[in-house]
Scaffold this motif. Structure first.
Motif, PDB file in Angstrom:
ATOM      1  N   PRO A 284     -13.352   6.305 -17.745  1.00  0.00           N
ATOM      2  CA  PRO A 284     -14.847   7.109 -17.799  1.00  0.00           C
ATOM      3  C   PRO A 284     -15.927   6.333 -18.649  1.00  0.00           C
ATOM      4  CG  PRO A 284     -12.810   8.312 -18.935  1.00  0.00           C
ATOM      5  CD  PRO A 284     -12.457   6.784 -18.750  1.00  0.00           C
ATOM      6  N   ALA A 285     -15.796   5.410 -19.363  1.00  0.00           N
ATOM      7  CA  ALA A 285     -16.947   4.620 -19.892  1.00  0.00           C
ATOM      8  C   ALA A 285     -17.520   3.224 -19.216  1.00  0.00           C
ATOM      9  CB  ALA A 285     -16.795   4.619 -21.472  1.00  0.00           C
ATOM     10  N   ALA A 286     -16.527   2.789 -18.604  1.00  0.00           N
ATOM     11  CA  ALA A 286     -16.750   1.677 -17.829  1.00  0.00           C
ATOM     12  C   ALA A 286     -17.943   1.505 -16.498  1.00  0.00           C
ATOM     13  CB  ALA A 286     -15.290   0.971 -17.636  1.00  0.00           C
ATOM     14  N   GLY A 287     -18.073   2.574 -16.189  1.00  0.00           N
ATOM     15  CA  GLY A 287     -18.913   2.458 -14.951  1.00  0.00           C
ATOM     16  C   GLY A 287     -17.828   2.077 -13.749  1.00  0.00           C
ATOM     17  N   THR A 288     -18.115   0.777 -13.329  1.00  0.00           N
ATOM     18  CA  THR A 288     -17.073   0.061 -12.325  1.00  0.00           C
ATOM     19  C   THR A 288     -16.136  -0.535 -13.063  1.00  0.00           C
ATOM     20  OG1 THR A 288     -18.591   0.027 -10.647  1.00  0.00           O
ATOM     21  CG2 THR A 288     -16.713  -1.394 -10.516  1.00  0.00           C
ATOM     22  N   LEU A 289     -14.782   0.016 -13.067  1.00  0.00           N
ATOM     23  CA  LEU A 289     -13.588  -0.522 -13.947  1.00  0.00           C
ATOM     24  C   LEU A 289     -13.177  -1.996 -13.224  1.00  0.00           C
ATOM     25  CD1 LEU A 289     -11.762  -0.356 -16.468  1.00  0.00           C
ATOM     26  CD2 LEU A 289     -10.233   0.897 -15.049  1.00  0.00           C
ATOM     27  N   HIS A 290     -13.215  -3.028 -14.118  1.00  0.00           N
ATOM     28  CA  HIS A 290     -12.630  -4.298 -13.384  1.00  0.00           C
ATOM     29  C   HIS A 290     -11.477  -4.353 -13.978  1.00  0.00           C
ATOM     30  CE1 HIS A 290     -16.353  -5.106 -11.347  1.00  0.00           C
ATOM     31  NE2 HIS A 290     -17.207  -4.580 -12.341  1.00  0.00           N
ATOM     32  N   THR A 291     -10.264  -4.937 -13.169  1.00  0.00           N
ATOM     33  CA  THR A 291      -8.958  -5.087 -13.748  1.00  0.00           C
ATOM     34  C   THR A 291      -8.551  -6.526 -13.110  1.00  0.00           C
ATOM     35  OG1 THR A 291      -7.904  -3.785 -11.865  1.00  0.00           O
ATOM     36  CG2 THR A 291      -8.313  -2.789 -14.299  1.00  0.00           C
ATOM     37  N   LEU A 292      -7.609  -7.151 -13.956  1.00  0.00           N
ATOM     38  CA  LEU A 292      -6.999  -8.310 -13.467  1.00  0.00           C
ATOM     39  C   LEU A 292      -5.653  -8.197 -13.721  1.00  0.00           C
ATOM     40  CD1 LEU A 292     -10.033  -9.090 -14.514  1.00  0.00           C
ATOM     41  CD2 LEU A 292      -9.410 -11.224 -13.326  1.00  0.00           C
ATOM     42  N   SER A 293      -4.510  -8.866 -12.945  1.00  0.00           N
ATOM     43  CA  SER A 293      -3.338  -9.141 -13.339  1.00  0.00           C
ATOM     44  C   SER A 293      -2.934 -10.447 -12.768  1.00  0.00           C
ATOM     45  CB  SER A 293      -2.346  -7.979 -12.615  1.00  0.00           C
ATOM     46  OG  SER A 293      -2.493  -8.223 -11.238  1.00  0.00           O
ATOM     47  N   VAL A 294      -1.497 -10.906 -13.207  1.00  0.00           N
ATOM     48  CA  VAL A 294      -0.962 -12.330 -12.946  1.00  0.00           C
ATOM     49  C   VAL A 294       0.071 -11.911 -11.850  1.00  0.00           C
ATOM     50  CG1 VAL A 294       0.549 -12.432 -14.805  1.00  0.00           C
ATOM     51  CG2 VAL A 294      -0.232 -14.435 -13.836  1.00  0.00           C
ATOM     52  N   ASP A 295       0.043 -12.917 -10.911  1.00  0.00           N
ATOM     53  CA  ASP A 295       1.117 -12.926 -10.047  1.00  0.00           C
ATOM     54  C   ASP A 295       1.965 -14.081  -9.987  1.00  0.00           C
ATOM     55  OD1 ASP A 295       2.787 -12.705  -7.822  1.00  0.00           O
ATOM     56  OD2 ASP A 295       1.315 -12.266  -6.350  1.00  0.00           O
ATOM     57  N   LEU A 296       3.172 -14.238 -10.277  1.00  0.00           N
ATOM     58  CA  LEU A 296       3.969 -15.478 -10.442  1.00  0.00           C
ATOM     59  C   LEU A 296       4.926 -15.893  -9.227  1.00  0.00           C
ATOM     60  CD1 LEU A 296       5.029 -15.625 -14.297  1.00  0.00           C
ATOM     61  CD2 LEU A 296       3.060 -16.404 -13.114  1.00  0.00           C
ATOM     62  N   GLY A 297       4.585 -14.860  -8.099  1.00  0.00           N
ATOM     63  CA  GLY A 297       5.326 -15.264  -6.759  1.00  0.00           C
ATOM     64  C   GLY A 297       6.758 -14.528  -6.907  1.00  0.00           C
ATOM     65  N   ASN A 298       7.100 -13.608  -7.991  1.00  0.00           N
ATOM     66  CA  ASN A 298       8.335 -13.155  -7.892  1.00  0.00           C
ATOM     67  C   ASN A 298       8.395 -11.927  -6.887  1.00  0.00           C
ATOM     68  OD1 ASN A 298       9.042 -14.602 -10.023  1.00  0.00           O
ATOM     69  ND2 ASN A 298       8.254 -13.401 -11.420  1.00  0.00           N
ATOM     70  N   ARG A 299       9.509 -11.868  -6.098  1.00  0.00           N
ATOM     71  CA  ARG A 299       9.528 -10.862  -5.328  1.00  0.00           C
ATOM     72  C   ARG A 299       9.594  -9.288  -5.749  1.00  0.00           C
ATOM     73  NH1 ARG A 299      14.640 -12.886  -2.053  1.00  0.00           N
ATOM     74  NH2 ARG A 299      15.332 -12.805  -3.998  1.00  0.00           N
ATOM     75  N   ALA A 300       9.144  -8.273  -5.084  1.00  0.00           N
ATOM     76  CA  ALA A 300       9.284  -7.014  -5.709  1.00  0.00           C
ATOM     77  C   ALA A 300      10.725  -6.559  -5.933  1.00  0.00           C
ATOM     78  CB  ALA A 300       8.580  -6.024  -4.904  1.00  0.00           C
ATOM     79  N   SER A 301      11.527  -7.091  -5.156  1.00  0.00           N
ATOM     80  CA  SER A 301      13.082  -6.530  -5.441  1.00  0.00           C
ATOM     81  C   SER A 301      13.460  -7.402  -6.454  1.00  0.00           C
ATOM     82  CB  SER A 301      13.664  -6.739  -4.311  1.00  0.00           C
ATOM     83  OG  SER A 301      13.661  -8.080  -3.843  1.00  0.00           O
ATOM     84  N   ASP A 302      13.140  -8.229  -7.073  1.00  0.00           N
ATOM     85  CA  ASP A 302      13.558  -9.298  -8.105  1.00  0.00           C
ATOM     86  C   ASP A 302      13.890  -8.540  -9.457  1.00  0.00           C
ATOM     87  OD1 ASP A 302      14.127 -11.356  -6.420  1.00  0.00           O
ATOM     88  OD2 ASP A 302      12.429 -12.658  -7.290  1.00  0.00           O
ATOM     89  N   ARG A 303      14.757  -8.777 -10.273  1.00  0.00           N
ATOM     90  CA  ARG A 303      14.951  -8.540 -11.648  1.00  0.00           C
ATOM     91  C   ARG A 303      15.373  -9.672 -12.213  1.00  0.00           C
ATOM     92  NH1 ARG A 303      15.652  -2.995 -13.348  1.00  0.00           N
ATOM     93  NH2 ARG A 303      15.317  -1.552 -11.819  1.00  0.00           N
ATOM     94  N   ASP A 304      15.047  -9.996 -13.354  1.00  0.00           N
ATOM     95  CA  ASP A 304      15.331 -10.861 -14.267  1.00  0.00           C
ATOM     96  C   ASP A 304      16.870 -10.820 -14.711  1.00  0.00           C
ATOM     97  OD1 ASP A 304      14.681  -9.916 -16.493  1.00  0.00           O
ATOM     98  OD2 ASP A 304      13.089 -11.242 -17.075  1.00  0.00           O
ATOM     99  N   ALA A 305      17.374 -12.008 -15.631  1.00  0.00           N
ATOM    100  CA  ALA A 305      18.632 -11.463 -16.313  1.00  0.00           C
ATOM    101  C   ALA A 305      18.463 -10.558 -17.574  1.00  0.00           C
ATOM    102  CB  ALA A 305      19.053 -12.731 -17.123  1.00  0.00           C
ATOM    103  N   MET A 306      17.497 -10.242 -17.809  1.00  0.00           N
ATOM    104  CA  MET A 306      17.250  -8.951 -18.784  1.00  0.00           C
ATOM    105  C   MET A 306      16.970  -7.437 -18.083  1.00  0.00           C
ATOM    106  SD  MET A 306      15.149 -10.963 -21.731  1.00  0.00           S
ATOM    107  CE  MET A 306      14.968  -9.844 -22.743  1.00  0.00           C
ATOM    108  N   GLY A 307      16.985  -7.524 -16.664  1.00  0.00           N
ATOM    109  CA  GLY A 307      16.700  -6.329 -15.927  1.00  0.00           C
ATOM    110  C   GLY A 307      15.325  -6.015 -15.896  1.00  0.00           C
ATOM    111  N   ARG A 308      14.416  -6.842 -16.094  1.00  0.00           N
ATOM    112  CA  ARG A 308      12.915  -6.610 -16.086  1.00  0.00           C
ATOM    113  C   ARG A 308      12.398  -6.727 -14.813  1.00  0.00           C
ATOM    114  NH1 ARG A 308      11.680 -10.896 -20.888  1.00  0.00           N
ATOM    115  NH2 ARG A 308      12.709 -12.122 -19.298  1.00  0.00           N
ATOM    116  N   ASP A 309      11.504  -5.630 -14.205  1.00  0.00           N
ATOM    117  CA  ASP A 309      10.944  -5.403 -13.097  1.00  0.00           C
ATOM    118  C   ASP A 309       9.609  -6.514 -13.177  1.00  0.00           C
ATOM    119  OD1 ASP A 309      12.614  -3.324 -11.902  1.00  0.00           O
ATOM    120  OD2 ASP A 309      11.918  -2.306 -13.176  1.00  0.00           O
ATOM    121  N   PRO A 310       9.554  -6.997 -11.846  1.00  0.00           N
ATOM    122  CA  PRO A 310       8.065  -7.504 -11.547  1.00  0.00           C
ATOM    123  C   PRO A 310       7.169  -6.523 -11.802  1.00  0.00           C
ATOM    124  CG  PRO A 310       9.874  -8.134  -9.847  1.00  0.00           C
ATOM    125  CD  PRO A 310      10.154  -7.147 -10.565  1.00  0.00           C
ATOM    126  N   ASP A 311       5.763  -6.975 -12.301  1.00  0.00           N
ATOM    127  CA  ASP A 311       4.725  -6.343 -12.755  1.00  0.00           C
ATOM    128  C   ASP A 311       3.824  -5.710 -11.373  1.00  0.00           C
ATOM    129  OD1 ASP A 311       5.025  -6.419 -15.377  1.00  0.00           O
ATOM    130  OD2 ASP A 311       3.904  -8.042 -15.623  1.00  0.00           O
TER     131      ASP A 311
END
Length: 607
Positions: A284-311
């Motif tokens: 609400p206060a930002a006007g145009t909200l600018h966001t960024l994220s990191v992509d390490l090339g992990n597939r959407a179906s991947d889970r690591d050994a701790m059961g974590r989902d890709p972002d």
């Protein structure tokens, strides 16, 4: 943001060279922290240097700042960070007769110190560190914010003090020597493996950090350290609905206040609860909200050994939900394993790294800085609201740091020379650190043992674990001239949530129930109910191949770390079986980092 350096002599001049050349060389080591301007000031036995990242009042706010009376210096200040309540403090100080020539928060800090002395830091809301020199009483005051978000360290050299935002700045002074003793090696190892930060200590012998929430006053009579803030118990009287509403209010105020800047501001968005909450409150206060994220090339179906989902899928969902202008920063294993980038990270951190966690974060920050000098991040939410999986009654009952059960890297000591490992005795040292930390914790009368244990673990996470992450974020972001703001560490919010009973923090049987309830109307269902997912790691097999090649080369070339290592154990590490996600990455990274640290600092070993 910025960087500061300086020296002050209390019995004449500082030993060896204290001319402008030393001050300028110290200042130049922090050029990355302040790419917009730099300046030095010297008078008599004291000097200050400053590098500036201009965020508020771009035309004003240049430092060091001097307050003169009757044509003579009364106060000289070098300040780093942000004070979010500077407009209100300006009004208070104006009513007291102070006059301002800029709109900067730096000038507010200058006058606040003049008006309130050592009482000034308790009035500042924000992340900051500053050095103040008063020629009249010959008093140097070094101050750090409540959580140590902004760094500051110093060394005693005879009757003088040399100080700076980072160790490299202090070590650049010719009178300061680089030494590594057993205590320093313990701190160096434990701050990365398994992430235990001892307030006030550094890896370098004779070099001290100003502890979070502390004022260090240096006068001809000596050095005196005083805590101006600490986490203290307060009775919580609000019921659950009121508590949820109060958390929402405090967090919203923190986010809105930290959007204020005279330059573009962005938000780091992983698609997790913490960053998504910040993005939703900022919209609400930002006007145009600018966001960024990191992509390490992990597939959407991947889970690591701790059961974590890709972002990725969750971040994309939040981008659609917020309607933000979004950039996804793509990285690959070759970039993250590149030895030159690892060396860059090591130089920035003045310590051991967290491997690809650090190299990927640095690359993300670098991409953010291309368009945004300021970004908001979700650091501190897990420590405050109980987001980690070690926040359990079972872990709380153990007489150890709660994250030991998950991040137990004690086996890494087998990579050290056996005689050195025996001298370090880390298995005995860690419980000593734990006992010392626990003596700081206070409890209200009538607190149940279960509540006391969980409160203790919350305290340990906020004061021993979180500082490792804050140091990482500061060094890597400032390494590219980026200011990272952390709304979850607004001290009003922290004080309130820290004193909220644990059964409220987990009222629905999940982690971070209180935060989730506070923003439940702002987030889409999948994000709101998403399982806790830590910062991602690269899972490309090429990363292990690169690490193995580099460690083999280190052993072949007999790098400086080999004198401290059990080379047979390191070679056996290279032969451990590999899986898709699990391999001895921490061990390989430790060997490389230790070697790089020794190459960079070339310390005199006193082991």
């Amino acid at each position: 943001m910025c960087g500061l350096v300086g020296y002050a002599g209390f019995a004449g001049r500082v030993p060896q060279d204290t001319e402008d050349t030393s001050l300028k060389e110290m200042t130049e080591t922090l050029a990355c922290r302040g790419p917009d301007a730099s300046a030095v000031w010297a008078e008599g036995a004291a000097g200050l240097g400053h590098t500036r990242l201009a965020v508020v009042d771009l035309a004003g706010g240049r430092q060091p700042m001097i307050l003169a009376r009757s044509g003579r210096t009364a106060l000289a200040v070098a300040f780093t960070g942000e004070v979010y309540n500077h407009a209100r403090l300006r009004s208070e100080l104006t009513a007291l007769g102070h006059r301002f020539t800029t709109r900067s928060d730096s000038e507010v800090v200058l006058h606040a110190i003049d008006a309130w002395g050592e009482g000034a830091p308790a009035r500042l809301d924000g992340m900051f560190a500053y050095a103040a020199w008063e020629p009249g009483p010959r008093r140097l005051t070094l101050v750090r914010d409540r959580f140590g978000i902004k760094p500051l360290c110093y060394a005693r050299i005879g009757d003088a003090v040399v100080f700076g935002s980072e160790p490299k700045a202090v070590l650049a002074h010719p009178a300061v020597t680089t030494r590594l003793d057993l205590d320093g090696l313990r701190e160096l190892l434990l701050s990365a493996h398994p992430m235990i930060k001892t307030p006030g200590r550094s890896a370098f012998a004779g070099l001290h950090e100003v502890a979070p929430g502390t004022v260090v006053a240096v006068t001809p009579e000596g050095v005196r350290a005083r805590r101006y803030w600490s986490l203290s118990p307060v009775e919580h009287h609000d019921d659950l609905p009121t508590t949820v509403a109060r958390v929402r209010q405090l967090l919203a105020e923190a986010v809105t206040g930290q959007l204020a800047a005279d330059v573009p501001v962005s938000v780091l968005l992983s698609g997790g609860l913490d960053s998504s909450a910040i993005g939703a409150l900022a919209r609400p206060a930002a006007g145009t909200l600018h966001t960024l994220s990191v992509d390490l090339g992990n597939r959407a179906s991947d889970r690591d050994a701790m059961g974590r989902d890709p972002d990725g899928p969750y971040a994309e969902l939040m981008v659609r939900h917020l309607g933000s202008s979004h950039r996804r920063v793509r990285l690959d294993a070759g970039v993250l394993a590149d030895p030159d980038r690892r060396a860059w990270v090591g130089r920035l951190r003045d310590g051991l790294t967290l491997g690809d966690f650090d190299t990927s974060l640095l690359q993300l920050y670098r991409a953010v800085r291309e368009n945004f000098p300021v970004t908001l991040a979700g650091d501190g939410a897990d420590e405050l609201f109980g987001g980690y999986r070690w926040f359990t009654p079972q872990a709380a009952a153990a007489e150890s740091f709660p994250w030991d059960s998950v991040l137990d890297r004690a086996s890494l000591t087998r990579l050290l020379d056996p005689a050195l490992a025996t001298a370090l005795d880390l298995p005995a040292h860690r419980p000593e650190l734990h006992r010392a930390a626990c003596t700081e914790i206070e409890h209200l009368p009538g607190t149940t043992p279960a509540e006391a244990a969980l409160r203790r673990d919350s305290y340990l996470n906020l004061t021993r674990f979180l500082p490792c992450l804050l140091d990482r974020a500061d060094r890597l972001s400032m390494g590219v001239g980026l200011e990272v703001r952390v709304p979850f560490l607004d001290h009003h919010l922290v004080e309130y949530v820290f004193n909220t009973p644990w059964d409220m923090k987990t009222f629905d049987g999940r982690e971070k129930s209180l935060l989730r309830a506070a923003v439940t109307d702002l987030l889409p269902g999948p994000v709101l109910t998403r399982r806790k997912s830590p910062y991602p790691m690269v899972r490309d097999p090429a990363y292990r191949t690169a690490l193995t090649t580099q460690v083999n080369r280190l052993l072949t070339d007999a790098g400086p770390a080999t004198d401290l290592l059990n080379t047979a154990a390191v070679r056996s590490l290279l032969l451990e079986p590999t899986g898709r996600d699990r391999f001895p990455r921490e061990g390989l990274e430790l060997v490389l980092d230790l070697d790089q640290w020794l190459r960079t600092h070339r310390p005199t070993l006193q082991l």
